[in-house]
Design an enzyme around this catalytic site. Structure first.
Site, PDB file in Angstrom:
ATOM      1  N   SER A 272     -17.144  23.353  -2.823  1.00 33.04           N
ATOM      2  CA  SER A 272     -17.693  23.522  -4.106  1.00 33.04           C
ATOM      3  C   SER A 272     -18.794  22.242  -4.284  1.00 33.04           C
ATOM      4  O   SER A 272     -19.174  22.150  -5.531  1.00 33.04           O
ATOM      5  CB  SER A 272     -16.460  23.347  -5.097  1.00 33.04           C
ATOM      6  OG  SER A 272     -15.819  22.077  -4.902  1.00 33.04           O
ATOM      7  N   LYS A 317     -11.723  20.046 -12.998  1.00 38.78           N
ATOM      8  CA  LYS A 317     -12.914  19.323 -12.812  1.00 38.78           C
ATOM      9  C   LYS A 317     -13.415  18.737 -14.233  1.00 38.78           C
ATOM     10  O   LYS A 317     -14.202  17.757 -14.329  1.00 38.78           O
ATOM     11  CB  LYS A 317     -14.044  20.000 -11.889  1.00 38.78           C
ATOM     12  CG  LYS A 317     -13.576  20.093 -10.420  1.00 38.78           C
ATOM     13  CD  LYS A 317     -14.368  21.199  -9.753  1.00 38.78           C
ATOM     14  CE  LYS A 317     -13.655  21.312  -8.299  1.00 38.78           C
ATOM     15  NZ  LYS A 317     -14.347  22.176  -7.475  1.00 38.78           N
TER      16      LYS A 317
END
EC number: 3.4.21.53
Length: 389
Positions: A272, A317
């Site tokens: 990611s 996140k």
């Protein structure tokens, strides 16, 4: 002399017939003690009993434009470039966001931890099989995520260099040869595939288009700087008669970069970080500050053509980005429904992108303090019906 009634003035004391007041108080105390004992026992059980889940929570963030601590206690730049001029990136940040996974098949979190995670915004509780499918060991999972990180770094470099006009070569190399495969005595790990059956194979599309048969096939590879030709007869899978014959090798897609770019983020795995690595590599190779001093956070996979893809753990996140005091967040547009689920923490602006070009536009527009009305947000992406992961 008149003897006084020792009872206080007021209405007469009323009791339940046949019950002494002290006995009633003692009964209440006994119930309270039993409830306390049951609570303590339940707490011990919840603490000692493993739960078949893992907890996904916000992990550390790393500035891809900054430095990373080395094993010897020193530090080095996260992205190091040799063979091309690099430039000062200013005071801004391009943060790579991560998640932490608490729990493994061998060391599962207890029920108290799971209950706490269920009640904590920014944490997810997932079945342990979501991260460790049946039969998968911790070592295998770590190797898999480490390989994902390596591939993310390579594709990020390829995307950034291609964006800057560099020619990036592509090649397929042998990563593994099966012990019982057709190529076991012919090919070696590290061989660079040139052609198979006369067809050039330098990318995944060409590989998938091959139609092998159980006939001897010439495979040309580069080995130690020399071209080597091997004749191999593909083998069919006895357990699956419908499957096409195979060479019995695992191929790894690699790049031939015109300059040396090394990315080092320590013990972090997964795919990611690709988009943020691409932005940081681009920034280091271009004059001026891409971020304009902004504290930029984001996440997303990236392919060598600059396509940005969905990732996992985006809610975690986002919470970490708020803790960092981020100016904004960049997310894959295919993750936007998840971004909006439950509300964006801190009312932070989350831009939606599907390519490196669009991510660059977001950063450059904000850096210039220009009008951001034309930039897509996650609200815009979901309203437009962008397919979600």
């Amino acid at each position: 002399m008149t003897e006084r009634d020792p009872r206080p003035e007021g209405p007469p004391l009323t009791t339940i017939e046949g019950e002494h007041p002290n006995r009633r108080r003692w009964g209440s105390e006994r119930i309270g003690k039993w409830l306390l004992i049951v609570g303590v026992v339940l707490l011990v059980v919840l603490t000692l009993t493993p739960a078949p889940y893992v907890i996904r929570q916000p992990g550390p963030a790393f500035n891809a434009l900054g430095e990373q601590e080395t094993d010897d206690g020193g530090s080095q730049e996260v992205i190091q470039i040799d063979g091309a001029e690099t430039y000062d990136t200013g005071d801004g940040s391009l943060y790579v966001m991560t998640v932490n996974i608490v729990g493994t098949p061998q060391s599962q979190p207890n029920w108290l931890q799971v209950l706490g995670a269920w009640l904590t915004p920014g944490k997810d509780v997932l079945p342990v099989e979501a991260y460790y499918p049946d039969g998968t060991t911790i070592e295998q999972r770590n190797e898999e995520t480490a390989l994902m990180m390596t591939q993310a770094q390579d594709t990020a470099i390829a995307a950034a260099l291609t964006e800057l006009g560099y020619e990036v070569g592509e090649q397929m190399t042998v990563a593994e040869v099966a012990d019982d495969g057709a190529a076991v005595d012919a090919l070696k790990v590290g061989d660079e595939i040139v052609t198979i059956g006369g067809t050039p194979v330098t990318n995944m599309e060409q590989l998938q288009a091959l139609e092998l048969t159980e006939e001897p096939t010439e495979v040309v590879v580069m080995r130690g700087g020399e071209e080597v030709t091997e004749t191999i007869t593909p083998k069919a899978n006895d357990a699956d008669p419908e499957a096409r014959p195979l060479l019995g090798i695992t191929l790894q897609f690699t790049y031939d970069f015109p300059i040396d770019v090394d990315i080092e983020l320590g013990n972090v795995g997964g795919p990611s970080a690709g988009m943020m690595f691409a932005l940081a590599t681009y920034d280091k190779l271009t004059e001026g500050s891409l971020t304009g001093g902004d504290n930029v956070t984001g996440t997303g996979t990236i392919s060598d053509d600059g396509t940005v893809g969905a990732i996992g753990g985006i809610r975690q996140k986002l919470y970490q980005a708020v803790e960092l005091g981020a100016d904004y967040f960049i997310a894959p547009d295919s993750n936007c429904a998840e971004v909006l689920d439950g509300g964006i923490p801190g009312d932070m602006t989350v831009y939606a992108v599907d390519s490196l070009d669009e991510a660059l536009e977001v950063v450059e527009t904000n850096a210039d303090d220009a009008d951001t009305a034309e930039l897509r947000t996650c609200e815009d992406a979901v309203a437009a019906g962008v397919p979600q992961s």
